[in-house]
Design an enzyme around this catalytic site. Sequence first.
Site, PDB file in Angstrom:
ATOM      1  N   HIS A  47      -2.739  22.738   2.186  1.00 58.25           N
ATOM      2  CA  HIS A  47      -3.572  21.872   3.019  1.00 58.25           C
ATOM      3  C   HIS A  47      -4.502  22.752   3.849  1.00 58.25           C
ATOM      4  O   HIS A  47      -4.180  23.911   4.154  1.00 58.25           O
ATOM      5  CB  HIS A  47      -2.710  21.030   3.952  1.00 58.25           C
ATOM      6  CG  HIS A  47      -1.931  19.969   3.256  1.00 58.25           C
ATOM      7  ND1 HIS A  47      -1.361  18.920   3.942  1.00 58.25           N
ATOM      8  CD2 HIS A  47      -1.605  19.786   1.957  1.00 58.25           C
ATOM      9  CE1 HIS A  47      -0.728  18.131   3.090  1.00 58.25           C
ATOM     10  NE2 HIS A  47      -0.856  18.650   1.870  1.00 58.25           N
ATOM     11  N   GLU A  49      -5.165  22.829   6.971  1.00 62.39           N
ATOM     12  CA  GLU A  49      -4.549  23.349   8.192  1.00 62.39           C
ATOM     13  C   GLU A  49      -3.658  24.546   7.897  1.00 62.39           C
ATOM     14  O   GLU A  49      -3.690  25.558   8.605  1.00 62.39           O
ATOM     15  CB  GLU A  49      -3.697  22.284   8.894  1.00 62.39           C
ATOM     16  CG  GLU A  49      -4.436  21.035   9.276  1.00 62.39           C
ATOM     17  CD  GLU A  49      -4.283  19.934   8.235  1.00 62.39           C
ATOM     18  OE1 GLU A  49      -4.579  20.168   7.046  1.00 62.39           O
ATOM     19  OE2 GLU A  49      -3.874  18.831   8.607  1.00 62.39           O
ATOM     20  N   CYS A  77      -0.707  15.910   8.614  1.00 56.69           N
ATOM     21  CA  CYS A  77       0.512  15.318   8.054  1.00 56.69           C
ATOM     22  C   CYS A  77       1.723  15.928   8.764  1.00 56.69           C
ATOM     23  O   CYS A  77       1.584  16.886   9.537  1.00 56.69           O
ATOM     24  CB  CYS A  77       0.569  15.577   6.541  1.00 56.69           C
ATOM     25  SG  CYS A  77       0.950  17.293   6.121  1.00 56.69           S
TER      26      CYS A  77
END
EC number: 3.5.4.33
Length: 145
Positions: A47, A49, A77
Site C-alpha cells: 500500500h 502508506e 486501512c
Amino acid sequence: MDLALAEARAAAHRGEVPVGAVVADASGRVIGQAGNRTRELNDPGAHAEMLAIRQACAALRSERLTGCALWVTLEPCPMCAAAISFARIARLHYGAADPKSGGVAQGPRIFSHPQCHHRPEIFDGIAATEAEALLTRFFAELRKR
C-alpha cells in the site's frame, strides 16, 4: 497533499488503485513518497502508506518516525493504521474517507483500540473531493472493461 495526489494519479496510470502517500519530517522535508504497487509487486502489503513509511524509515535510518507527518489520499486501512502507530508518526492527514476498508474513522478504528500504543493527531477530509474523484473514475473505468 499535492504530492500524495500526484502519487495517486501515477498509481492509476500503472493500473493500481489510486492511492498516494507522502511522509515529511518535522521540518517539512519529504523523506518518503509512494503510490500503491500491490499488483506491480505482487504484494498485498504494498500500500502507498507502507511503501512511503518504509522509505522514510530508511532515510532516517530508524524504525521510528517521531515528529513526522503522513499525508495520504485515502483513509488508511487497519494494516496501514497499525504501521502508522508502530512508526510513531505524529500527524496523519488524509483525504477521502473509506467506509468499506478504512481503519481510522471506520471499521476497527485502530487508534481508539486500547492496545494501540501510539495515536497520531488526525486531520481528515484534506482534498477529499479530488481524492474521491480519482477513485470514482478508476473504478468506473474498471467496470467498463
